[in-house]
Write an enzyme that holds these catalytic residues in place. Structure first.
Site, PDB file in Angstrom:
ATOM      1  N   SER A 158       0.875  -1.188   0.000  1.00  0.00           N
ATOM      2  CA  SER A 158       0.000   0.000   0.000  1.00  0.00           C
ATOM      3  C   SER A 158       0.906   1.231   0.000  1.00  0.00           C
ATOM      4  O   SER A 158       2.120   1.113   0.264  1.00  0.00           O
ATOM      5  CB  SER A 158      -0.835  -0.018   1.288  1.00  0.00           C
ATOM      6  N   TYR A 194      -1.849  -1.251  10.570  1.00  0.00           N
ATOM      7  CA  TYR A 194      -1.922  -1.476   9.114  1.00  0.00           C
ATOM      8  C   TYR A 194      -0.615  -1.030   8.454  1.00  0.00           C
ATOM      9  O   TYR A 194      -0.025  -1.760   7.649  1.00  0.00           O
ATOM     10  CB  TYR A 194      -3.115  -0.679   8.565  1.00  0.00           C
TER      11      TYR A 194
HETATM   12  P1  NAD Z   1     -11.524  -5.635   0.153  1.00  0.00           P
HETATM   13  O1  NAD Z   1     -11.875  -5.453   1.556  1.00  0.00           O
HETATM   14  O2  NAD Z   1     -12.559  -5.420  -0.901  1.00  0.00           O
HETATM   15  O3  NAD Z   1     -10.868  -7.065  -0.099  1.00  0.00           O
HETATM   16  C1  NAD Z   1     -10.147  -7.791   0.868  1.00  0.00           C
HETATM   17  C2  NAD Z   1     -10.597  -9.239   0.783  1.00  0.00           C
HETATM   18  O4  NAD Z   1      -9.766 -10.017   1.659  1.00  0.00           O
HETATM   19  C3  NAD Z   1     -12.048  -9.446   1.240  1.00  0.00           C
HETATM   20  O5  NAD Z   1     -12.781 -10.117   0.243  1.00  0.00           O
HETATM   21  C4  NAD Z   1     -11.918 -10.282   2.506  1.00  0.00           C
HETATM   22  O6  NAD Z   1     -13.001 -11.203   2.688  1.00  0.00           O
HETATM   23  C5  NAD Z   1     -10.594 -10.994   2.272  1.00  0.00           C
HETATM   24  N1  NAD Z   1      -9.991 -11.457   3.531  1.00  0.00           N
HETATM   25  C6  NAD Z   1      -9.886 -10.772   4.690  1.00  0.00           C
HETATM   26  N2  NAD Z   1      -9.312 -11.526   5.628  1.00  0.00           N
HETATM   27  C7  NAD Z   1      -9.037 -12.723   5.043  1.00  0.00           C
HETATM   28  C8  NAD Z   1      -8.447 -13.932   5.503  1.00  0.00           C
HETATM   29  N3  NAD Z   1      -8.024 -14.054   6.781  1.00  0.00           N
HETATM   30  N4  NAD Z   1      -8.330 -14.959   4.637  1.00  0.00           N
HETATM   31  C9  NAD Z   1      -8.772 -14.857   3.370  1.00  0.00           C
HETATM   32  N5  NAD Z   1      -9.349 -13.739   2.874  1.00  0.00           N
HETATM   33  C10 NAD Z   1      -9.474 -12.691   3.711  1.00  0.00           C
HETATM   34  O7  NAD Z   1     -10.319  -4.603  -0.113  1.00  0.00           O
HETATM   35  P2  NAD Z   1      -9.251  -4.534  -1.302  1.00  0.00           P
HETATM   36  O8  NAD Z   1      -8.954  -3.105  -1.535  1.00  0.00           O
HETATM   37  O9  NAD Z   1      -9.640  -5.392  -2.456  1.00  0.00           O
HETATM   38  O10 NAD Z   1      -7.985  -5.163  -0.557  1.00  0.00           O
HETATM   39  C11 NAD Z   1      -7.023  -5.959  -1.216  1.00  0.00           C
HETATM   40  C12 NAD Z   1      -5.641  -5.577  -0.725  1.00  0.00           C
HETATM   41  O11 NAD Z   1      -5.359  -4.226  -1.140  1.00  0.00           O
HETATM   42  C13 NAD Z   1      -5.454  -5.585   0.785  1.00  0.00           C
HETATM   43  O12 NAD Z   1      -4.214  -6.184   1.113  1.00  0.00           O
HETATM   44  C14 NAD Z   1      -5.440  -4.115   1.157  1.00  0.00           C
HETATM   45  O13 NAD Z   1      -4.725  -3.871   2.337  1.00  0.00           O
HETATM   46  C15 NAD Z   1      -4.777  -3.513  -0.060  1.00  0.00           C
HETATM   47  N6  NAD Z   1      -4.990  -2.072  -0.260  1.00  0.00           N
HETATM   48  C16 NAD Z   1      -6.249  -1.578  -0.354  1.00  0.00           C
HETATM   49  C17 NAD Z   1      -6.437  -0.204  -0.518  1.00  0.00           C
HETATM   50  C18 NAD Z   1      -7.826   0.397  -0.588  1.00  0.00           C
HETATM   51  O14 NAD Z   1      -7.960   1.639  -0.548  1.00  0.00           O
HETATM   52  N7  NAD Z   1      -8.885  -0.397  -0.741  1.00  0.00           N
HETATM   53  C19 NAD Z   1      -5.331   0.642  -0.619  1.00  0.00           C
HETATM   54  C20 NAD Z   1      -4.049   0.084  -0.536  1.00  0.00           C
HETATM   55  C21 NAD Z   1      -3.883  -1.276  -0.359  1.00  0.00           C
END
Ligand code: NAD
Length: 253
Positions: free
Chosen positions: A139, A152
């Site tokens: 991130s 985080y």
């Molecule tokens: P999201 O919440 O839509 O997706 C995350 C997914 O991970 C969910 O479907 C959830 O059910 C799954 N998950 C959570 N805990 C889990 C576990 N223990 N085992 C298996 N699955 C699990 O959000 P996203 O944005 O798609 O997130 C994906 C990645 O991107 C993450 O690592 C997040 O930290 C990173 N990220 C997101 C953003 C943002 O603004 N959304 C920004 C930077 C980085």
């Protein structure tokens, strides 16, 4: 020509915003995809929309060793090999200063965002084909501090260390390992953070966040997927051990 023809990919966090949009891009480019997530309802709903024989799912918790071994063996049973590993599942925790951060939430975020990434590297990469590609989701929070998101931020910095070591350890097999660093993305996770900052008016929180991005908007999940696709494909075949930032300029200063 399809850039991922005959490739097999595992995507953790596969039912989430970035995971599912990346899966769609991978399938368009000829890959077979195993989605891994905790949320079975969401997995089923998303797979129904995509359809076809090239997508499967496995309900698993990335922070549990047995679950990780199971999603590896189910992928091999279903598709016989693994070429691409998008090690992407993550949670946001709560928005609180370090002084007030609850221990249980800290432990949980370390388990999913750090141990989950570690176990994935440990169990998946040894089973991958030579010249495979691993992409770990960090991130902008892996590159700078954000007050209120201490746990985080800590995990997103830490996975860069895992990426660097895995890139070295698997270089002899030409398996590439890189991190992707999204800025704020227009999906569920960002909504959850905004609501915690300003539950009564998350629109104000969104506008405040957007001001910190030079492009003045959030990324769409698909825009992160495009970078992951590049890293998964042969177009990036000399790129390993590095950090790819997709943030609309957020980390310029
Ligand atoms: P999201 O919440 O839509 O997706 C995350 C997914 O991970 C969910 O479907 C959830 O059910 C799954 N998950 C959570 N805990 C889990 C576990 N223990 N085992 C298996 N699955 C699990 O959000 P996203 O944005 O798609 O997130 C994906 C990645 O991107 C993450 O690592 C997040 O930290 C990173 N990220 C997101 C953003 C943002 O603004 N959304 C920004 C930077 C980085």
């Amino acid at each position: 020509m399809e850039s991922l023809k005959n490739k097999v990919a595992i995507i953790t966090g596969g039912a989430g915003g970035i995971g599912i949009e990346t899966a769609k891009l991978f399938i368009q480019e000829g890959a077979k995809v195993m989605l891994v997530d905790l949320d079975e309802d969401l997995l089923k709903a998303e797979i129904k929309k995509i359809g076809g024989p090239n997508i499967r799912y496995c309900v698993a918790d990335v922070s549990k060793e047995l679950d990780v071994s199971r999603y590896v063996s189910e992928t091999l049973k279903e598709f016989q090999k693994i070429d691409i590993f998008f090690n992407n599942a993550g949670i946001e925790g709560v928005f609180k200063p370090i002084a007030d951060y609850p221990e249980a939430v800290f432990d949980k975020i370390i388990a999913v965002n750090l141990k989950g990434v570690w176990l994935g590297c440990q169990k998946v990469i040894p089973k991958m084909e030579n010249e495979g590609s691993v992409i770990i989701t960090s991130s902008v929070a892996g590159l700078k501090g954000f007050a209120g998101l201490g746990a985080y931020v800590a995990t997103k910095h830490a996975v860069i260390g895992i990426m660097r070591v895995a890139a070295l350890e698997f270089a002899d097999r030409k398996i590439r390992v890189n991190t992707v660093h999204p800025g704020p993305v227009n999906n569920r996770m960002m909504r959850s953070i905004e609501e915690q900052i300003s539950p009564e008016d998350s629109k104000i929180a969104q506008e405040n966040f957007e001001k910190t991005v030079p492009f003045k908007r959030y990324a769409e999940s698909k825009e992160i997927g495009e970078m992951v696709l590049f890293l998964a494909s042969d177009k990036s075949k000399y790129i390993t051990g590095t950090k790819m930032i997709v943030d609309g300029g957020m980390t310029i200063v």
